[in-house]
Design a protein around this motif. Structure first.
Motif, mmCIF file in Angstrom:
data_model
loop_
_atom_site.group_PDB
_atom_site.id
_atom_site.type_symbol
_atom_site.label_atom_id
_atom_site.label_comp_id
_atom_site.label_asym_id
_atom_site.label_seq_id
_atom_site.Cartn_x
_atom_site.Cartn_y
_atom_site.Cartn_z
ATOM 1 N N HIS A 77 0.855 -1.191 0.000
ATOM 2 C CA HIS A 77 0.000 0.000 0.000
ATOM 3 C C HIS A 77 0.891 1.240 0.000
ATOM 4 N N TYR A 78 0.899 1.949 -1.094
ATOM 5 C CA TYR A 78 1.853 3.035 -1.285
ATOM 6 C C TYR A 78 1.541 4.265 -0.435
ATOM 7 N N PHE A 79 2.590 4.841 0.134
ATOM 8 C CA PHE A 79 2.539 6.194 0.677
ATOM 9 C C PHE A 79 3.811 6.902 0.237
ATOM 10 N N TYR A 80 3.750 8.194 0.105
ATOM 11 C CA TYR A 80 4.914 8.950 -0.336
ATOM 12 C C TYR A 80 5.881 9.111 0.835
ATOM 13 N N PRO A 81 7.132 8.613 0.736
ATOM 14 C CA PRO A 81 8.031 8.608 1.887
ATOM 15 C C PRO A 81 8.723 9.931 2.165
ATOM 16 N N ALA A 82 8.630 10.872 1.227
ATOM 17 C CA ALA A 82 9.214 12.203 1.423
ATOM 18 C C ALA A 82 10.671 12.102 1.881
ATOM 19 N N SER A 83 11.021 12.855 2.911
ATOM 20 C CA SER A 83 12.430 12.979 3.313
ATOM 21 C C SER A 83 12.979 11.793 4.093
ATOM 22 N N THR A 84 12.152 10.808 4.406
ATOM 23 C CA THR A 84 12.677 9.663 5.154
ATOM 24 C C THR A 84 13.733 8.902 4.354
ATOM 25 N N VAL A 85 13.717 9.034 3.026
ATOM 26 C CA VAL A 85 14.724 8.353 2.205
ATOM 27 C C VAL A 85 16.124 8.910 2.452
ATOM 28 N N LYS A 86 16.206 10.089 3.028
ATOM 29 C CA LYS A 86 17.504 10.750 3.189
ATOM 30 C C LYS A 86 18.430 10.007 4.156
ATOM 31 N N TYR A 243 -4.256 12.066 -8.911
ATOM 32 C CA TYR A 243 -2.816 12.276 -8.971
ATOM 33 C C TYR A 243 -2.102 10.924 -9.009
ATOM 34 N N SER A 244 -1.043 10.833 -9.787
ATOM 35 C CA SER A 244 -0.293 9.589 -9.906
ATOM 36 C C SER A 244 1.025 9.658 -9.144
ATOM 37 N N PHE A 245 1.259 8.652 -8.302
ATOM 38 C CA PHE A 245 2.526 8.526 -7.579
ATOM 39 C C PHE A 245 3.449 7.508 -8.248
ATOM 40 N N GLU A 246 3.115 7.102 -9.456
ATOM 41 C CA GLU A 246 3.961 6.164 -10.169
ATOM 42 C C GLU A 246 5.342 6.773 -10.404
ATOM 43 N N ASN A 247 6.350 5.924 -10.376
ATOM 44 C CA ASN A 247 7.737 6.331 -10.628
ATOM 45 C C ASN A 247 8.277 7.298 -9.591
ATOM 46 N N LYS A 248 7.757 7.210 -8.365
ATOM 47 C CA LYS A 248 8.304 8.001 -7.270
ATOM 48 C C LYS A 248 9.010 7.091 -6.269
ATOM 49 N N ASN A 249 9.719 7.712 -5.355
ATOM 50 C CA ASN A 249 10.428 6.954 -4.330
ATOM 51 C C ASN A 249 9.469 6.100 -3.513
ATOM 52 N N VAL A 250 9.967 4.968 -3.056
ATOM 53 C CA VAL A 250 9.218 4.061 -2.177
ATOM 54 C C VAL A 250 10.129 3.696 -1.010
ATOM 55 N N PHE A 251 9.626 3.851 0.209
ATOM 56 C CA PHE A 251 10.386 3.445 1.394
ATOM 57 C C PHE A 251 9.373 2.993 2.428
ATOM 58 N N THR A 252 9.145 1.695 2.495
ATOM 59 C CA THR A 252 8.070 1.163 3.331
ATOM 60 C C THR A 252 8.388 1.317 4.817
ATOM 61 N N ILE A 253 7.344 1.282 5.616
ATOM 62 C CA ILE A 253 7.509 1.367 7.071
ATOM 63 C C ILE A 253 8.425 0.254 7.573
ATOM 64 N N LYS A 254 8.225 -0.940 7.067
ATOM 65 C CA LYS A 254 9.033 -2.080 7.491
ATOM 66 C C LYS A 254 10.500 -1.877 7.154
ATOM 67 N N ASP A 255 10.787 -1.426 5.935
ATOM 68 C CA ASP A 255 12.178 -1.210 5.531
ATOM 69 C C ASP A 255 12.809 -0.047 6.293
ATOM 70 N N GLN A 256 12.032 0.992 6.549
ATOM 71 C CA GLN A 256 12.567 2.117 7.312
ATOM 72 C C GLN A 256 13.026 1.680 8.695
ATOM 73 N N GLN A 257 12.193 0.894 9.374
ATOM 74 C CA GLN A 257 12.576 0.486 10.715
ATOM 75 C C GLN A 257 13.703 -0.541 10.683
ATOM 76 N N TRP A 258 13.730 -1.379 9.663
ATOM 77 C CA TRP A 258 14.822 -2.339 9.504
ATOM 78 C C TRP A 258 16.154 -1.597 9.379
ATOM 79 N N LEU A 259 16.163 -0.522 8.591
ATOM 80 C CA LEU A 259 17.367 0.293 8.451
ATOM 81 C C LEU A 259 17.751 0.933 9.780
ATOM 82 N N MET A 260 16.772 1.442 10.517
ATOM 83 C CA MET A 260 17.053 2.103 11.792
ATOM 84 C C MET A 260 17.607 1.120 12.820
#
Length: 415
Positions: A77-86, A243-260
């Motif tokens: 389920h897509y959400f726009y991750p904004a600056s969390t990718v940084k 509005y289309s979010f296709e071809n934008k960054n993806v950073f899931t909640i699970k992956d974000q916390q895994w990285l943290m």
């Protein structure tokens, strides 16, 4: 041979167990506080809520293990991750410096960015740094203190899009992708091309990186990519279609916390699974991820624009008058865009021996129009994030632990 197979099965079983998520506890906790959460919980689909909370349990040697809880966590389920990718870019930039193994090259080397493709911009100086020169380290400080977009873009250009996505895959964050720079309308061929860069120690050139090109696409099977009823285009004209979010960054909640988790507690992972970071790299990230903008001299920030709790949504919301808890430090990376508020945090209370991971996203866009700047951040998103962080913290305060944690490694020098 049989022993080898058994060991492999045991490893797979352990990995699977580590990924199991309790889906009951968080729902019960949130619904037990209707005065705080009913507004969002009554409309979970509209508000796009996903939450992941991880308890940390230490053994007698202070080695951590994890128990994870989720609410509506759905990587498709897509959400726009904004600056969390940084935060991923911060880590991968330091890794690249270490992996290049070039004499004289460090995160503090002067970094001169040139241009080689339409729309690219150069950087030759940085007046916010002590010596007026740009560097990987100073860009990292700006990313972590106030989520500076240009600083992130320069890290993106140094790492290169292909390497960023290869690193995500290498570290098991296979549900995510990072495709572009931020806040400059990056897309198409421009996002696939990155700038030539030179590094200097004093006046001596120590490394020259040519322009990079990444021809790959990074498809993911996602839902919710087409959203809303309209959007404002680049001419600020209303377009009456979703509005289309296709071809934008993806950073899931699970992956974000895994990285943290991997960043804050590398000892919980096998050596080959850890980031290739030095002790100094960890110190740099930990310091500026938890430092408040008002504690920084370089860069120096105006407290009216970047107040103390500016970046700490999962405990303070965006309250400019919040009272700082002196015993609590929040190591996090937040994001806000398109009505989405996201925060990925490791929260520590040194006095009471509290520590936990909390990652969440919530959205509010009542009119269904994107890019119009009209989102209910103040009334819906910020209060939800603040109340969520404090509710988990209050639960952690009374949670019984077999061994109290030694949190001294997270005490930073902010002078």
């Amino acid at each position: 041979m049989h022993k080898t197979i058994f060991s492999l099965l045991l490893l797979i079983s352990s990995s699977t167990m580590a990924q199991q998520i309790d889906t009951v506890f968080l729902k019960q906790l949130l619904t037990s506080k209707p005065e705080l959460f009913s507004g969002v919980l009554n409309h979970p689909n509209k508000n796009e809520v996903q939450v992941m909370y991880t308890q940390v349990n230490r053994d007698k040697n202070n080695k951590p293990s994890f128990k994870t809880f989720g609410y509506r966590v759905n990587p498709k389920h897509y959400f726009y991750p904004a600056s969390t990718v940084k935060l991923a870019a911060v880590i991968f930039a330091l890794e690249k410096i270490n992996e290049l193994k070039i004499k004289g090259l460090s995160a503090y080397s002067t970094m001169i960015t040139d241009t080689a493709f339409k729309g690219q911009t150069p950087v030759t100086n940085d007046q916010t740094s002590p010596d007026g020169k740009p560097s990987i380290a100073h860009y990292i400080k700006k990313v972590l203190l106030t989520s500076d977009n240009d600083a992130y873009n320069r890290l993106f250009e140094f790492i290169g899009r292909a390497e960023i996505n290869a690193k995500l895959k290498k570290y098991g964050m296979t549900e995510s992708r990072i495709l572009n720079r931020l806040a400059i309308g990056d897309g198409g061929e421009r996002e696939k091309n990155t700038n030539p860069i030179r590094f200097y120690e004093g006046d001596v050139l120590v490394y020259s990186q040519p322009p990079q090109y990444d021809p790959k696409n990074y498809p993911l099977d996602l839902t919710n990519l087409i959203a809303g009823v309209g959007y404002m285009d680049s001419r600020e004209q209303l377009v009456n279609k979703p509005y289309s979010f296709e071809n934008k960054n993806v950073f899931t909640i699970k992956d974000q916390q895994w990285l943290m988790k991997r960043l804050m507690m590398p000892e919980a992972f096998a050596p080959k699974e850890r980031f290739n970071l030095s002790a100094a790299d960890y110190q740099l990230i930990y310091t500026y991820m938890s430092k408040l903008p008002t504690e920084s001299d370089y860069p120096k920030y105006d407290a009216r624009e970047f107040w103390p709790t500016y970046a700490k949504m999962l405990f303070y919301g965006r309250d400019k008058n919040a009272v700082i808890e002196p015993n609590i430090r929040i190591f996090d990376k937040y994001g806000d865009s398109y009505g989405f508020i996201i925060d990925n945090a490791y929260i520590v209370d040194f006095k009471n021996g509290v520590e936990f991971f909390l990652t969440a996203v919530v959205q509010s866009n009542e009119d269904g129009i994107y890019n119009d700047g009209k989102y209910e951040y103040e009334t819906v998103c910020y209060p939800f994030m603040k109340n969520l962080g404090r509710s988990i913290y209050e639960y952690e305060l009374q949670r019984k632990k077999a061994h109290q944690p030694n949190l001294s490694r997270y005490v930073m020098d902010y002078k």
